[in-house]
Design an enzyme around this catalytic site. Structure first.
Site, PDB file in Angstrom:
ATOM      1  N   GLN A 260       3.681  28.642   2.723  1.00  0.00           N
ATOM      2  CA  GLN A 260       3.596  29.582   3.836  1.00  0.00           C
ATOM      3  C   GLN A 260       2.941  28.939   5.055  1.00  0.00           C
ATOM      4  OE1 GLN A 260       5.169  32.213   2.844  1.00  0.00           O
ATOM      5  NE2 GLN A 260       5.238  33.074   4.888  1.00  0.00           N
ATOM      6  N   HIS A 263       5.057  27.035   7.788  1.00  0.00           N
ATOM      7  CA  HIS A 263       5.956  27.762   8.688  1.00  0.00           C
ATOM      8  C   HIS A 263       5.622  27.516  10.156  1.00  0.00           C
ATOM      9  CE1 HIS A 263       8.903  30.317   6.790  1.00  0.00           C
ATOM     10  NE2 HIS A 263       8.052  30.686   5.858  1.00  0.00           N
ATOM     11  N   GLU A 327       1.988  40.480   5.092  1.00  0.00           N
ATOM     12  CA  GLU A 327       3.450  40.384   5.114  1.00  0.00           C
ATOM     13  C   GLU A 327       3.963  40.070   3.713  1.00  0.00           C
ATOM     14  OE1 GLU A 327       6.917  37.708   7.316  1.00  0.00           O
ATOM     15  OE2 GLU A 327       4.897  36.900   7.065  1.00  0.00           O
ATOM     16  N   HIS A 328       3.407  39.033   3.088  1.00  0.00           N
ATOM     17  CA  HIS A 328       3.746  38.659   1.705  1.00  0.00           C
ATOM     18  C   HIS A 328       2.498  38.814   0.848  1.00  0.00           C
ATOM     19  CE1 HIS A 328       6.451  36.121   4.265  1.00  0.00           C
ATOM     20  NE2 HIS A 328       7.365  36.576   3.409  1.00  0.00           N
ATOM     21  N   ASP A 361      12.253  34.395   0.282  1.00  0.00           N
ATOM     22  CA  ASP A 361      12.691  33.913   1.601  1.00  0.00           C
ATOM     23  C   ASP A 361      14.189  33.673   1.637  1.00  0.00           C
ATOM     24  OD1 ASP A 361      10.264  33.967   2.849  1.00  0.00           O
ATOM     25  OD2 ASP A 361       9.845  31.834   2.620  1.00  0.00           O
ATOM     26  N   HIS A 420      15.946  81.569  21.498  1.00  0.00           N
ATOM     27  CA  HIS A 420      16.267  81.191  20.131  1.00  0.00           C
ATOM     28  C   HIS A 420      16.582  82.427  19.281  1.00  0.00           C
ATOM     29  CE1 HIS A 420      14.717  77.328  21.318  1.00  0.00           C
ATOM     30  NE2 HIS A 420      14.801  76.821  20.087  1.00  0.00           N
TER      31      HIS A 420
END
Length: 444
Positions: A260, A263, A327-328, A361, A420
């Site tokens: 990770q 990245h 995120e993960h 991924d 209404h």
């Protein structure tokens, strides 16, 4: 990397331990994105070429990818590479098809029939960043659910390579997902083109895909314009939080952490564990594996945001998870499913020692376009649902109106909305008049 003892930190220290890496100031990013958007809106294709030259250092004569470029891309991939893409697409399709929203029909009470129908968004823009690596996996994660949703028009934009082309794997992935409109433009200028259209690039209704801070700022700005499109979700640098106990294999945890961290310089990796011996083993293992990885410059910077956090127990670890909302999330403990039931906030979860995050991924099935920066507290990863509209339909019979109409009229009176109430009572009166006519006819 920093080693922290969670129990010794005060509230401010804990916030600092879970803080995301700092980035360019919001005002600087927004100002540049706003300027790019204005230039594209006024200058169209010419502005796109100029901005591509400025930001990417590439002179692009033709923005659209030509059919012969798709053909050349396919011919440049090996059979194994092509098979890998096809297998990834098949798995992603299998998962997303099962998870897609379905039409439904329910009679809430006799004579009141309610439905949910599904309609695709008419046109979408799919943004695939390039940065320091091509991302055919992003094409798959955007292309498969949009195809399953039945979106009629899908436009893909991706930055050009130094030679002015697009990476072959990106083009082949697009072709395999049924996408044939690809444009060689990236960054905030691509978002502006998709949002408002140019001579070459059609305007779309919604924009999808990850990107850097300028891309994210551009998506937010165009979505706030009355003529602009919607967008999928905020997307920041990648992040992973790994919960591990004494049974975790240090080599696996270190590998997950480094995968990770490579990245992006702003990627963040956090390990939360109740085992001090594991932390000690991780320090050596990270150093050993890092030594032979190729993205050393990125790792040198991103590992500065790495945190190895010791907690007294796994209950505390899950508390850290739900606060950070990663995120993960990887759970590498003796009984990962026991912890799973307590997880509230995560973009995507990987259970057990064999569930390597890169499988998610690329090819396991779930989407890898996920909420970052803590947005997993309220948002979900991309799915078919994001590419469709669910539209409710109501059909009421005379019997249903007689039964339910008075309730609606009373609620309208309660809110002071006599218009209404009038719309309902006129129908009730018409039913009463029709019934009276029938009764009179029968009597005669």
């Amino acid at each position: 990397m920093r080693i922290l003892d969670w129990t010794s930190l005060d509230e401010a220290g804990r916030r600092a331990a879970l803080a995301r890496p700092s980035r360019a100031t919001h005002s600087e990013v927004e100002s540049l994105a706003r300027d790019v958007i204005a230039r594209v809106r006024s200058g169209g294709d010419a502005a796109l070429r100029s901005l591509t030259s400025r930001f990417d250092g590439v002179e692009v004569k033709t923005l659209a990818v030509a059919p012969e470029e798709f053909c050349a891309a396919r011919n440049s991939l090996t059979g194994q590479q092509l098979a890998a893409l096809e297998r990834a697409i098949a798995n992603v399709q299998r998962f997303h098809q099962a998870a897609a929203p379905k039409p439904l029909l329910v009679e809430t009470e006799p004579g009141v029939r309610c439905e949910q129908i599904i309609r695709p968004i008419h046109s979408v823009g799919l943004y695939v960043p390039a940065g320091s690596a091509p991302l055919p996996s992003a094409v798959v994660m955007l292309g498969v659910p949009s195809r399953l949703a039945g979106v009629p028009r899908r436009i893909l934009c991706t930055p050009p390579r130094p030679d002015g082309g697009v990476h072959p794997a990106v083009l082949v992935a697009a072709e395999l997902c049924g996408i044939n409109q690809v444009f060689k433009v990236g960054g905030a200028q691509a978002i502006a083109a998709l949002a408002f259209g140019t001579e070459s690039i059609p305007k779309v209704d919604k924009i999808f895909g990850p990107g850097n801070a300028w891309v994210t700022a551009a998506k937010t700005l165009v979505a706030g314009d009355p003529e602009g499109p919607a967008y999928d979700l905020p997307a920041g640098p990648s992040e992973v939080l790994i919960v591990a106990d004494e049974t975790a294999r240090a080599e696996f945890v270190a590998a997950d952490l480094l995968a990770q961290a490579e990245h992006d310089r702003l990627a963040q990796v956090i390990v939360v564990t109740d085992s001090r011996p594991l932390i000690e083993r991780l320090i050596g293992e990270i150093a050993r594996q890092r030594a032979w990885l190729s993205r050393a410059a990125i790792l040198d910077e991103s590992l500065g945001a790495c945190r190895l956090i010791q907690v007294p127990d796994l209950v505390t670890a899950i508390g850290v998870v739900n606060t950070y909302a990663p995120e993960h999330l990887m759970i590498e403990v003796d009984d990962p499913r026991e912890l799973l039931q307590h997880v509230e906030n995560a973009g995507s979860i990987f259970l057990g020692p064999w569930s390597a995050e890169p499988l998610g991924d690329y090819c396991a099935g779930p989407n890898h376009v996920l909420p970052t920066d803590g947005h997993a507290r309220t948002l979900s990863g991309l799915s078919v649902r994001d590419f469709v509209k669910t539209i409710p339909v109501q059909e009421v019979s005379p019997t249903g109106l007689r039964a339910l109409g008075p309730t609606a009229a009373l609620l309208a009176d309660l809110e002071g909305l006599d218009g209404h109430a009038n719309a309902v009572r006129r129908r009730l009166a018409a039913l009463d008049a029709a019934a009276a006519d029938c009764a009179l006819s029968a009597a005669l």
